[in-house]
Design a protein around this motif. Structure first.
Motif, PDB file in Angstrom:
ATOM      1  N   SER A 286       0.831  -1.208   0.000  1.00 49.77           N
ATOM      2  CA  SER A 286       0.000   0.000   0.000  1.00 49.77           C
ATOM      3  C   SER A 286       0.864   1.256   0.000  1.00 49.77           C
ATOM      4  O   SER A 286       1.680   1.449   0.907  1.00 49.77           O
ATOM      5  CB  SER A 286      -0.908   0.017   1.235  1.00 49.77           C
ATOM      6  N   PRO A 287       0.693   2.126  -0.989  1.00 48.31           N
ATOM      7  CA  PRO A 287       1.396   3.407  -0.934  1.00 48.31           C
ATOM      8  C   PRO A 287       0.985   4.238   0.287  1.00 48.31           C
ATOM      9  O   PRO A 287       1.726   5.109   0.719  1.00 48.31           O
ATOM     10  CB  PRO A 287       0.972   4.094  -2.233  1.00 48.31           C
ATOM     11  N   ASP A 288      -0.193   3.945   0.812  1.00 45.63           N
ATOM     12  CA  ASP A 288      -0.746   4.721   1.908  1.00 45.63           C
ATOM     13  C   ASP A 288      -0.484   4.041   3.243  1.00 45.63           C
ATOM     14  O   ASP A 288      -0.496   2.811   3.351  1.00 45.63           O
ATOM     15  CB  ASP A 288      -2.259   4.895   1.718  1.00 45.63           C
ATOM     16  N   LYS A 289      -0.308   4.845   4.270  1.00 43.97           N
ATOM     17  CA  LYS A 289      -0.193   4.319   5.621  1.00 43.97           C
ATOM     18  C   LYS A 289      -1.560   3.900   6.141  1.00 43.97           C
ATOM     19  O   LYS A 289      -1.691   2.886   6.827  1.00 43.97           O
ATOM     20  CB  LYS A 289       0.420   5.372   6.545  1.00 43.97           C
ATOM     21  N   HIS A 290      -2.578   4.680   5.790  1.00 42.44           N
ATOM     22  CA  HIS A 290      -3.941   4.416   6.245  1.00 42.44           C
ATOM     23  C   HIS A 290      -4.703   3.693   5.138  1.00 42.44           C
ATOM     24  O   HIS A 290      -4.645   4.084   3.964  1.00 42.44           O
ATOM     25  CB  HIS A 290      -4.641   5.723   6.611  1.00 42.44           C
ATOM     26  N   LEU A 291      -5.445   2.663   5.509  1.00 43.84           N
ATOM     27  CA  LEU A 291      -6.121   1.818   4.537  1.00 43.84           C
ATOM     28  C   LEU A 291      -7.552   2.288   4.279  1.00 43.84           C
ATOM     29  O   LEU A 291      -8.187   2.881   5.137  1.00 43.84           O
ATOM     30  CB  LEU A 291      -6.144   0.370   5.033  1.00 43.84           C
ATOM     31  N   GLY A 292      -8.047   1.974   3.091  1.00 46.33           N
ATOM     32  CA  GLY A 292      -9.449   2.226   2.766  1.00 46.33           C
ATOM     33  C   GLY A 292      -9.685   3.248   1.685  1.00 46.33           C
ATOM     34  O   GLY A 292     -10.814   3.396   1.224  1.00 46.33           O
ATOM     35  N   GLY A 293      -8.637   3.976   1.277  1.00 42.58           N
ATOM     36  CA  GLY A 293      -8.809   4.947   0.206  1.00 42.58           C
ATOM     37  C   GLY A 293      -9.871   5.967   0.533  1.00 42.58           C
ATOM     38  O   GLY A 293      -9.917   6.534   1.630  1.00 42.58           O
ATOM     39  N   LEU A 294     -10.759   6.185  -0.408  1.00 41.15           N
ATOM     40  CA  LEU A 294     -11.775   7.212  -0.246  1.00 41.15           C
ATOM     41  C   LEU A 294     -12.838   6.808   0.776  1.00 41.15           C
ATOM     42  O   LEU A 294     -13.440   7.672   1.428  1.00 41.15           O
ATOM     43  CB  LEU A 294     -12.427   7.509  -1.595  1.00 41.15           C
ATOM     44  N   SER A 295     -13.069   5.504   0.939  1.00 43.56           N
ATOM     45  CA  SER A 295     -14.084   5.070   1.900  1.00 43.56           C
ATOM     46  C   SER A 295     -13.712   5.436   3.334  1.00 43.56           C
ATOM     47  O   SER A 295     -14.591   5.611   4.175  1.00 43.56           O
ATOM     48  CB  SER A 295     -14.311   3.556   1.794  1.00 43.56           C
ATOM     49  N   SER A 296     -12.418   5.544   3.624  1.00 43.49           N
ATOM     50  CA  SER A 296     -11.984   6.014   4.939  1.00 43.49           C
ATOM     51  C   SER A 296     -11.418   7.428   4.853  1.00 43.49           C
ATOM     52  O   SER A 296     -10.902   7.946   5.837  1.00 43.49           O
ATOM     53  CB  SER A 296     -10.924   5.070   5.521  1.00 43.49           C
ATOM     54  N   GLY A 297     -11.552   8.044   3.682  1.00 44.72           N
ATOM     55  CA  GLY A 297     -10.970   9.365   3.450  1.00 44.72           C
ATOM     56  C   GLY A 297     -11.982  10.483   3.345  1.00 44.72           C
ATOM     57  O   GLY A 297     -11.630  11.573   2.883  1.00 44.72           O
ATOM     58  N   GLY A 298     -13.227  10.240   3.749  1.00 51.29           N
ATOM     59  CA  GLY A 298     -14.217  11.305   3.754  1.00 51.29           C
ATOM     60  C   GLY A 298     -15.500  10.987   3.033  1.00 51.29           C
ATOM     61  O   GLY A 298     -16.517  11.650   3.260  1.00 51.29           O
ATOM     62  N   LEU A 299     -15.471   9.990   2.136  1.00 53.71           N
ATOM     63  CA  LEU A 299     -16.693   9.637   1.419  1.00 53.71           C
ATOM     64  C   LEU A 299     -17.490   8.663   2.297  1.00 53.71           C
ATOM     65  O   LEU A 299     -17.448   7.456   2.107  1.00 53.71           O
ATOM     66  CB  LEU A 299     -16.391   9.011   0.054  1.00 53.71           C
ATOM     67  N   GLY A 300     -18.217   9.239   3.247  1.00 51.74           N
ATOM     68  CA  GLY A 300     -19.009   8.430   4.154  1.00 51.74           C
ATOM     69  C   GLY A 300     -20.463   8.339   3.759  1.00 51.74           C
ATOM     70  O   GLY A 300     -21.209   7.512   4.288  1.00 51.74           O
ATOM     71  N   TRP A 301     -20.896   9.196   2.831  1.00 49.92           N
ATOM     72  CA  TRP A 301     -22.262   9.165   2.302  1.00 49.92           C
ATOM     73  C   TRP A 301     -22.202   8.306   1.043  1.00 49.92           C
ATOM     74  O   TRP A 301     -21.962   8.785  -0.058  1.00 49.92           O
ATOM     75  CB  TRP A 301     -22.748  10.575   2.008  1.00 49.92           C
ATOM     76  N   THR A 302     -22.417   7.011   1.203  1.00 54.25           N
ATOM     77  CA  THR A 302     -22.100   6.040   0.163  1.00 54.25           C
ATOM     78  C   THR A 302     -22.955   6.223  -1.088  1.00 54.25           C
ATOM     79  O   THR A 302     -24.188   6.289  -1.008  1.00 54.25           O
ATOM     80  CB  THR A 302     -22.295   4.611   0.698  1.00 54.25           C
ATOM     81  N   ASP A 303     -22.285   6.280  -2.230  1.00 51.80           N
ATOM     82  CA  ASP A 303     -22.972   6.289  -3.527  1.00 51.80           C
ATOM     83  C   ASP A 303     -23.305   4.847  -3.879  1.00 51.80           C
ATOM     84  O   ASP A 303     -22.624   4.207  -4.673  1.00 51.80           O
ATOM     85  CB  ASP A 303     -22.083   6.920  -4.598  1.00 51.80           C
TER      86      ASP A 303
END
Length: 559
Positions: free
Chosen positions: A61-78
């Motif tokens: 993972s390039p990211d330290k924190h997992l989940g991408g956009l789902s854990s990055g602010g997009l909590g109102w699921t499309d």
């Protein structure tokens, strides 16, 4: 120690020949059955499925924190039609529901207050789900997935895009990170938003919009004059001049307007739909940090918004979608908002350093926009007063100054694979072969450019909002590269689709669905010692259905 297949033994011998050439030491590295590159929701779903099928798996993972956009602010699921969200994707939303059954999860708001305030209710059934959530709750669920399945993660593992993909013929042998770590695998999955592994492995892809003629799509290409949503200047009561001095071209353009012509209707271009940060905000005083004034703040960048307000527009707060604990998922809305139109065209193919520059510009623009609305006297007092009640939550993204770590990469590269999904499949004008998942959200593209009309007014272009008229199937061929390019790679995020089709496919629940299906196919290809292009669909379909994937949808009869 992960096992070594016959294929890998052959590839490893080829790889050993390049040891000492600067590619990194590989001789003592384990060989994983499946290597997943990316930290997105799709990456986690893929890794969970690989483990469920008894495979050794590594997430790089390039990211330290997992989940991408789902854990990055997009909590109102499309989510679209929730009935077609199955398997691990649905389990994610069930686990979210379980988190919110703990009374301790409701620190700033009571559950009943949230529902009264517009929060989406639970979906009943054997495994109830919750579709709106705070970023830190989503991240906790993804970490639970990793811990529950004993998944190894190489965090901050950035692919060496220039020299980090070692291939033996049409198969990837290993990938190397910028830190010099070499990860070998039998099967690889690119689950990044950018498609960096796919591109570095020599797989064909495209960026931008196809023409109408390329695939016969009505919605393709430049869409001047098509105003599908309210994110355009037609939503304002009076036309807005594009010039510093209204109606005076010699005064120059206002900031953030392109000087270039928009292009011929239906023609192809390299423009990419706008990015933004999905902001998590709160109006609870005890948890609120006022909007900061960012370095490089320039109020001149928001003069178009001043004119929009002066024309009577007042929809600033219409996309403050409610999340638990008096928070929001705040998204772009209106002709001039959080979407940073036209400033991301380079991003898909850009170097890491150039991407960081683009992200800094986006962050400065968006933080500056919020500060401007909350503080600048040019903003109407009623809007300014209300915006001043909002701010960044103290308990989200605490290590990143409470700002989202993940920009909304709505679209970057898109693979040109075995099959290209188009509007014809989404609109059911053409049958989808070998489905491995379903989508249902509208064909949704954000604006691609802001230009000057022949009359001298400003207008946005590229926004699409077209119903798919019910759920549609997504083909296995959309996850698979062309055989001659790579035989052991699957691509569930930058899937093979047109710009139009990707406008619906690009939703987080779908990415998790496709991540699971990609891992299923990877495991089956490994077991049979075959290329991913040769996975027998009947067997793949049987396993997907067994694991809860939804591959067909029949509208329930009304009683």
């Amino acid at each position: 120690m992960p096992r070594m297949s016959k294929h890998i033994m052959r590839w490893a011998l080829a790889a050993a020949m390049v040891v000492g050439s600067g590619r990194g030491v590989i001789a003592d590295e384990p060989v994983y059955d499946v290597v997943v590159y990316g930290g997105t929701s799709a990456a986690i779903a893929a890794a969970v499925q690989a483990r469920a099928m008894g495979k050794t798996v590594l997430i790089v993972s390039p990211d330290k924190h997992l989940g991408g956009l789902s854990s990055g602010g997009l909590g109102w699921t499309d989510s679209g039609n929730k009935a077609v969200v199955g398997g691990i994707s649905r389990d994610f939303y069930h686990r979210i529901w379980k988190k919110y059954q703990d009374p301790q999860a409701w620190r700033w708001q009571k559950p009943e207050e949230y529902k009264k305030g517009g929060g989406t209710p639970d979906v009943d059934g054997d495994r109830p789900t919750f579709w709106n959530f705070e970023p830190h709750v989503a991240e906790a669920v993804f970490e639970d997935f990793v811990a529950d399945n004993n998944i190894t993660v190489d965090r901050n593992g950035w692919l060496d895009r220039e020299r980090g993909v070692l291939k033996a013929g049409p198969r990837i042998v290993s990938i190397k990170t910028l830190a010099g770590l070499v990860h070998r695998g039998s099967m690889f999955i690119d689950a990044t938003y950018e498609g960096d592994l796919m591109a570095a492995a020599g797989v064909s892809y495209t960026v931008g919009r196809e023409s109408q003629t390329q695939y016969g799509e009505e919605l393709a290409g430049v869409q001047v004059g098509k105003l599908h949503h309210k994110h355009h200047f037609g939503a304002v009561k009076t036309p807005i001049s594009a010039y510093v001095k209204p109606d005076d071209p010699s005064s120059g353009l206002l900031p953030r307007i392109s000087p270039y012509p928009p292009g011929e209707f239906g023609s192809a271009d390299r423009r990419v739909q706008a990015y933004c940060y999905r902001m998590c905000l709160t109006n609870v005083p005890g948890n609120r940090i006022p909007f900061p004034k960012p370095d490089g703040y320039d109020p001149a960048q928001y003069q178009l918004l001043v004119r929009i307000y002066a024309a009577g527009w007042r929809e600033t707060f219409e996309k403050f979608d409610p999340l638990p604990n008096s928070k929001t998922d705040t998204n772009n809305h209106g002709p001039f908002s959080t979407d940073n139109i036209g400033y991301n065209y380079e991003y898909p193919d850009a170097s890491y350093e150039r991407r960081r520059e683009i992200l800094r510009e986006h962050e400065t623009y968006q933080k500056g926009l919020m500060y401007f609305i909350a503080n600048d006297p040019q903003v109407p007092q009623d809007v300014r007063k209300e915006m001043s009640t909002w701010g960044l939550p103290k308990d989200e993204f605490v290590e990143n100054d409470n700002w989202s770590r993940q920009i909304y990469v709505r679209e970057a590269r898109r693979m040109i694979g075995t099959l290209v999904m188009t509007e014809h499949e989404l609109l059911k004008k053409r049958e989808t072969p070998e489905p491995v998942g379903m989508g249902s959200y509208a064909i949704d593209s954000h604006n691609c450019q802001r230009y000057v009309t022949p009359e001298g007014y400003v207008q946005n272009e590229g926004d699409l909002g077209t119903s798919t008229k019910g759920p549609y199937q997504i083909a296995y061929g959309a996850l698979v590269p062309k055989r001659e390019q790579c035989e052991n790679l699957l691509v569930p995020v930058c899937a093979s689709s047109t710009h139009v089709a990707y406008g619906s496919i690009r939703m987080e629940p779908v990415f998790m669905i496709l991540g699971q299906s990609a891992a299923t196919a990877a495991a089956m290809a490994l077991d049979a010692n075959i290329a991913v292009q040769d996975v027998p669909y009947p067997a793949l379909r049987e396993r997907l259905l067994k694991d809860g994937q939804v591959l067909e949808y029949t509208k329930p009869n009304k009683r």
